[in-house]
Design an enzyme around this catalytic site. Structure first.
Site, short mmCIF file in Angstrom:
data_model
loop_
_atom_site.label_atom_id
_atom_site.label_comp_id
_atom_site.label_asym_id
_atom_site.label_seq_id
_atom_site.Cartn_x
_atom_site.Cartn_y
_atom_site.Cartn_z
N ASP A 251 -6.12 -7.12 4.28
CA ASP A 251 -7.15 -6.31 3.82
C ASP A 251 -8.21 -7.33 3.34
O ASP A 251 -9.50 -7.74 3.23
CB ASP A 251 -6.85 -5.37 2.82
CG ASP A 251 -7.99 -4.62 1.96
OD1 ASP A 251 -8.96 -4.51 2.61
OD2 ASP A 251 -8.04 -4.76 0.94
N ASP B 64 -3.05 -18.25 1.10
CA ASP B 64 -3.69 -18.82 0.07
C ASP B 64 -4.76 -20.04 0.92
O ASP B 64 -5.99 -20.32 1.00
CB ASP B 64 -3.42 -19.64 -1.14
CG ASP B 64 -2.05 -20.24 -0.93
OD1 ASP B 64 -1.39 -20.12 0.06
OD2 ASP B 64 -1.63 -20.71 -1.86
N LYS C 164 3.22 -15.36 2.81
CA LYS C 164 3.38 -16.12 1.37
C LYS C 164 4.92 -16.64 1.30
O LYS C 164 5.63 -16.11 0.29
CB LYS C 164 2.70 -15.40 0.21
CG LYS C 164 2.62 -16.07 -1.10
CD LYS C 164 1.66 -17.28 -1.25
CE LYS C 164 1.71 -17.77 -2.35
NZ LYS C 164 0.71 -18.94 -2.73
N ASP D 229 -12.08 -8.98 5.02
CA ASP D 229 -13.50 -9.11 4.24
C ASP D 229 -14.07 -10.48 4.30
O ASP D 229 -15.31 -10.61 4.69
CB ASP D 229 -13.45 -8.73 2.70
CG ASP D 229 -13.58 -7.16 2.54
OD1 ASP D 229 -13.20 -6.31 3.39
OD2 ASP D 229 -13.87 -6.69 1.48
N TYR E 218 0.90 -1.20 0.19
CA TYR E 218 0.04 0.11 -0.04
C TYR E 218 0.69 1.45 -0.17
O TYR E 218 0.44 2.24 -0.59
CB TYR E 218 -0.96 -0.10 1.31
CG TYR E 218 -2.11 -0.67 1.11
CD1 TYR E 218 -2.34 -1.94 0.95
CD2 TYR E 218 -3.36 -0.12 1.40
CE1 TYR E 218 -3.34 -2.67 0.49
CE2 TYR E 218 -4.40 -0.58 1.46
CZ TYR E 218 -4.45 -2.08 1.04
OH TYR E 218 -5.84 -2.97 0.90
C1 IPM Z 1 -10.30 -1.08 4.43
C2 IPM Z 1 -10.58 -0.92 3.02
C3 IPM Z 1 -9.32 0.07 2.68
C4 IPM Z 1 -7.95 -0.61 2.81
C5 IPM Z 1 -9.53 1.03 1.42
C6 IPM Z 1 -10.79 1.93 1.16
C7 IPM Z 1 -8.16 1.79 1.00
O1 IPM Z 1 -10.59 -1.53 2.07
O2 IPM Z 1 -10.07 -0.45 5.32
O3 IPM Z 1 -10.22 -2.44 4.39
O4 IPM Z 1 -7.81 -1.45 1.63
O5 IPM Z 1 -7.39 -0.69 3.63
MG MG Z 2 -10.96 -3.64 2.88
#
Ligand code: IPM
Ligand code: MG
Length: 353
Positions: A243, A219, A187, A247, A142
């Site tokens: 990240d 993975d 990884k 999710d 990032y």
């Molecule tokens: C998160 C989001 C952010 C990230 C984006 C919006 C930059 O997806 O907080 O997980 O990737 O960190």
């Molecule tokens: Mg995110």
């Protein structure tokens, strides 16, 4: 207690979910005799529109001068075609780096009331889902150089030992306060940065004999999270893996709309935000789930202001509202009562004591 909170409403559903979280903080202040004052900060697409910059220095300064920052969400289609340095997300990255909040804590815990909302088989959910992802937040790909030239795009992934060590320590310390199991995710079969990651984690392990360290390739981890989530207590991983995995982890608990996060660095001033995005498709329709933001405010009280009773009160109120059968659209299931964003906030206020 007097605390000064920088409030970033942001874009999309950001303003409506933050409004509900502020109402909850105000009620806590009244019930427990605290004073919370707020400063509005422009960040994201709205700041691009206003200043041509997703987080101008004067707005970052307001955050740095606060006791903590509460954030809704940033981003939207309108700014999707903007160049990388002028995207709403860049404001968020600059904020995280500017505050030095290297440690992002994302709980994946299933609420017993929402077991039905999980896409996993009931037999898997029944084993329990209660783990935390500790994500490195201000390093890695990032924050490496990004460039596109002559049809070639480059993003640099770099980690120093010091960066790995400080997040590694948070992982071990988090595990120590829980069930004592730390899974380091990388990884290392492909990446140098991951091999260094693994080496540093094992070096640290000697200092935490009470914690059991295991290694997992990212993975495989993505697979294990849906196959056998009960095996995890604390996962520590680098920025982009964290990240993606967070999710996935949120989804198995029912909805990404429920998950709060804390980001901390060296000081007690933290950044608190739900892990979901700005959901422009449902913005302004009063159907967003404000619970992720409300629980983020609870985390602020717990981790930055050392107010565990008040944080418990918010979490208990959320639980009571779920017990009463109220659900926003994202967690709606048969026989429940569907409510909007505003009413969800009001129900939580009503159950706060
Ligand atoms: C998160 C989001 C952010 C990230 C984006 C919006 C930059 O997806 O907080 O997980 O990737 O960190
Ligand atoms: Mg995110």
């Amino acid at each position: 207690m007097n605390k000064h909170i920088a409030v970033i409403r942001g874009d999309g559903i950001g303003p409506e979910i933050v409004e509900q979280a502020l109402a909850v903080l105000d009620k806590i202040a009244a019930l427990y005799g605290h004073t919370f004052t707020y400063t509005s900060v422009d960040m994201g697409g709205c700041a691009i529109d206003k200043y041509g910059d997703p987080l101008p220095d004067h707005e970052l300064e307001k955050c740095l001068a606060s006791d903590s920052v509460l954030l809704g969400a940033v981003g939207g289609d309108k700014w999707n075609s903007f160049p990388g340095h002028l995207r709403p997300e860049k404001g968020l990255l600059r904020l995280r780096a500017g505050m030095g909040v290297y440690s992002n804590n994302r709980p994946a815990k299933i609420w017993r009331q929402l077991a039905d909302a999980s896409p996993l088989k009931a037999s898997i959910v029944a084993q329990g889902i209660d783990f935390i992802i500790v994500r490195e937040l201000i390093g890695g790909i990032y924050f490496g150089a990004h460039q596109t030239e002559n049809g070639v795009a480059t993003d640099v992934l770099q980690y120093s030992e010091a960066e790995i060590e400080r997040i590694g320590r948070i992982g071990f310390e988090t595990a120590r306060k829980r069930r004592g199991k730390l899974c380091s995710v990388e990884k290392s079969n492909v990446l140098d940065s991951s091999r260094l990651w693994k080496t540093v984690m094992h070096r640290l392990a000697a200092e935490y004999p009470d914690v059991t360290l295991s290694d997992m390739l990212v993975d495989n981890c993505a697979m294990q999270i849906v196959k056998n989530p009960a095996q995890f207590d604390v996962i520590v991983t680098e920025n982009m893996f964290g990240d993606i995995l967070s999710d996935e982890a949120s989804m198995i608990t029912g909805s990404i709309g429920m998950i709060p996060s804390s980001s901390l660095g060296q000081s007690s001033c933290g950044l608190y935000e739900p892990i979901h995005g700005s959901a422009p498709d449902i913005a302004g329709k009063d159907i967003a789930n404000p619970i992720g933001t409300i629980l983020s405010a609870a985390m602020m009280l717990r981790y930055s202001f050392d107010l565990p009773k008040e944080a418990d009160a918010i979490e208990n109120a959320v639980s009571a509202v779920l017990d009463a059968g109220y659900r926003t659209a994202d967690i709606m299931s048969q026989g429940m009562i569907q409510i909007g964003c505003k009413e969800c906030g009001e129900q939580i206020l009503r159950h706060l004591q």
